[in-house]
Design an enzyme around this catalytic site. Structure first.
Site, PDB file in Angstrom:
ATOM      1  N   HIS A 153       0.624  -1.669   0.438  1.00 14.20           N
ATOM      2  CA  HIS A 153      -0.098  -0.444  -0.198  1.00 14.20           C
ATOM      3  C   HIS A 153       1.161   1.172   0.103  1.00 14.20           C
ATOM      4  O   HIS A 153      -0.016   2.527   0.887  1.00 14.20           O
ATOM      5  CB  HIS A 153      -1.072   0.256   1.148  1.00 14.20           C
ATOM      6  CG  HIS A 153      -1.601  -1.600   1.163  1.00 14.20           C
ATOM      7  ND1 HIS A 153      -2.660  -1.569   1.201  1.00 14.20           N
ATOM      8  CD2 HIS A 153      -1.461  -2.771   1.585  1.00 14.20           C
ATOM      9  CE1 HIS A 153      -3.331  -2.642   1.520  1.00 14.20           C
ATOM     10  NE2 HIS A 153      -2.114  -3.273   2.246  1.00 14.20           N
ATOM     11  N   SER A 274      15.418  22.297 -15.426  1.00 12.51           N
ATOM     12  CA  SER A 274      14.295  22.863 -15.682  1.00 12.51           C
ATOM     13  C   SER A 274      14.448  23.884 -15.933  1.00 12.51           C
ATOM     14  O   SER A 274      15.633  24.882 -16.296  1.00 12.51           O
ATOM     15  CB  SER A 274      13.452  23.686 -14.660  1.00 12.51           C
ATOM     16  OG  SER A 274      12.267  24.494 -14.282  1.00 12.51           O
ATOM     17  N   LYS A 280      16.269  22.388 -10.143  1.00 10.76           N
ATOM     18  CA  LYS A 280      15.456  21.153 -10.060  1.00 10.76           C
ATOM     19  C   LYS A 280      16.350  19.598 -11.331  1.00 10.76           C
ATOM     20  O   LYS A 280      17.103  20.238 -11.953  1.00 10.76           O
ATOM     21  CB  LYS A 280      14.329  21.125 -11.580  1.00 10.76           C
ATOM     22  CG  LYS A 280      13.498  22.066 -10.327  1.00 10.76           C
ATOM     23  CD  LYS A 280      12.379  21.197 -10.130  1.00 10.76           C
ATOM     24  CE  LYS A 280      11.320  20.780 -10.610  1.00 10.76           C
ATOM     25  NZ  LYS A 280      10.489  19.482  -9.991  1.00 10.76           N
ATOM     26  N   GLU A 287       9.985   9.064 -16.364  1.00 11.69           N
ATOM     27  CA  GLU A 287       8.396   9.431 -16.240  1.00 11.69           C
ATOM     28  C   GLU A 287       7.889   8.517 -17.987  1.00 11.69           C
ATOM     29  O   GLU A 287       6.802   8.236 -18.519  1.00 11.69           O
ATOM     30  CB  GLU A 287       8.937  11.116 -16.852  1.00 11.69           C
ATOM     31  CG  GLU A 287       9.020  11.251 -15.067  1.00 11.69           C
ATOM     32  CD  GLU A 287       8.927  12.739 -14.464  1.00 11.69           C
ATOM     33  OE1 GLU A 287       7.808  13.093 -15.087  1.00 11.69           O
ATOM     34  OE2 GLU A 287      10.109  13.535 -14.780  1.00 11.69           O
TER      35      GLU A 287
END
Ligand code: ARG
Length: 455
Positions: A153, A274, A280, A287
């Site tokens: 979970h 970024s 970043k 992704e």
């Protein structure tokens, strides 16, 4: 090609919807290979003369060279790769070109070409899956005992090792690899010689072409041979399941990379910055692997819907079989390579992982197991006592290893301080010695087994 029956040219729109050369040009190599085998067979069986066969083979070689050199004229007016090759052959060798299509139809030709393409795609995918497995095993080996939290979970469950976690994916990708092998074995029957749908009246030798093209045997039913595409569906299903596994690992990389987890770092090679936020470092490759799984599933669905409800045998719907396969396998191969790159690149932040491994009362099960083992309590009672101990920890703001003995004895008087030695993540992991468990020796045994398999 069908000027005998037709006197007018197709409408522009007819050509626009009918044309497939824009994508089936990717079957050029398979088309030439199939034609070479077919021509050699026609000669051997006496269907065409040696002179015609020699001219055809020479012409096909010249076309192969043109394709290689990028000079082959792919022309929309010839609709697809099969007719483009035949038209070019006629330009190069004259009328003998017209004999190549004896005892063959575009229906068995395209079924053959596509089957060979999918077969090669399965082989490539399998090789890349293995490369990814090797990268995972290589990363797992030095971390067979590196602690990290195991989750259910996405809540801390029990401590495991990083090596164990990585090896879980080696198992998944092992099954993926075997799915490609299974699909390959089932698809390895040659449709060539089924002709349009009913077979051929010429004395063709289907065993000869099947063997020349690396098939185990010719397909036994000519209708099935031209009409089915389950070989592609099965390969796309295998690709989809592989992509689903990839997406789960990708998702974990994304999570592990966050400052909140802080479990791993990726170098500049597999991250992006970024344009506005200077701090970043984003896991874009992970992704994108996660996202590309949608293409595989979408492609499988697309082909399944094309095939569903089609009456036997060939219908032009089936021309739409190729794009999903090309797209899915392009995306899969890129995803597998990118993932292997990320796995090799990632470095665990061992201290953070070890710290997290003990968080969230992750050794509560070890306490319950101790009560069962040492005090012969029924597991359900031990579970209850342990739950109360966790509650007490929350009241005191401590973790299980630092809960005072008096508090434990208030719940169960027979508890001794021997209990504390099972409450560390290290001891927890070391105790899980059952086959396939997370104890470092078990993990090492699995790493050894996989190294042998992958060698
Ligand atoms: N371009 C076609 C395809 O990909 C080749 C087969 C055409 N056959 C036919 N009977 N029209 O399916």
């Amino acid at each position: 090609m069908w000027g005998g029956r037709f006197s007018d040219k197709p409408a522009e729109l007819m050509q626009a919807i009918n044309v497939s050369i824009g994508f089936d040009r990717r079957l050029a190599a398979q088309d030439l290979e199939g034609s070479r085998a077919h021509a050699a067979m026609l000669q051997k069986t006496g269907v065409i003369t040696s002179e015609d066969a020699a001219a055809i083979l020479k012409g096909l070689a010249a076309i192969g060279a043109e394709i290689e050199a990028g000079t082959f004229p792919f022309r929309e007016e010839f609709e697809d790769i099969h007719m483009n090759v035949e038209a070019r052959l006629r330009e190069l060798i004259g009328s003998a070109a017209g004999r190549l299509h004896t005892a063959r139809s575009r229906n068995d030709q395209v079924a053959l070409d596509f089957r060979m393409w999918v077969r090669e795609a399965c082989d490539r995918a399998q090789a890349q899956v293995r490369a990814l497995q090797k990268a995972l095993v290589t990363k797992a080996e030095p971390h067979a005992a590196t602690l990290m939290p195991g989750f259910t979970h996405l809540q801390p469950a029990q401590p495991v090792t990083f090596g164990h976690h990585l090896m879980a994916y080696v198992e998944m990708f092992g099954r993926d690899s075997s799915r490609f092998a299974d699909a390959r074995a089932r698809m390895n029957e040659s449709p060539l010689g089924a002709a349009a749908l009913a077979g051929s009246p010429f004395p063709i030798d289907r065993d000869m072409t099947a063997k020349a093209l690396g098939f185990d045997r010719p397909a036994a039913n000519s209708l099935d041979a031209v009409a089915d595409r389950d070989f592609a569906l099965e390969a796309l299903a295998a690709a989809t399941i592989t992509a689903i596994h990839l997406s789960r690992l990708a998702e974990e990389i994304v999570l592990w990379m966050t400052p909140q987890f802080g479990f791993i770092t990726l170098t500049d090679a597999f991250t992006t910055g970024s344009s506005i936020m200077p701090q970043k470092k984003n896991p874009d490759a992970a992704e994108l692997v996660r996202a590309k799984a949608g293409r595989m599933l979408g492609s499988f669905t697309q082909l399944a819907v094309v095939m569903k409800g089609l009456p036997l045998t060939y219908s032009k719907d089936m021309q739409e079989d190729k794009v999903p396969a090309f797209e899915a396998f392009d995306a899969l191969e890129l995803s597998l390579r990118a993932m292997a790159g990320m796995v090799a690149d990632m470095q665990p932040t061992v201290e953070n992982m070890a710290k997290a491994a003990g968080a969230g009362f992750s050794t509560a099960t070890d306490l319950a197991d101790w009560l069962v083992r040492e005090l012969a309590l029924p597991f359900r009672d031990a579970h209850h006592i342990t739950g109360a101990a966790v509650k007490r920890c929350e009241e005191l703001g401590c973790d299980l290893p630092s809960l005072p003995l008096a508090d434990l004895q208030a719940l169960e008087p027979r508890v001794t301080d021997g209990v504390y030695k099972v409450l560390t993540p290290k001891a927890s992991v070391a105790s899980r010695t059952s086959y396939g468990g997370t104890a470092p020796d078990q993990v090492r045994a699995q790493i050894k087994r996989w190294k042998e398999i992958l060698a």
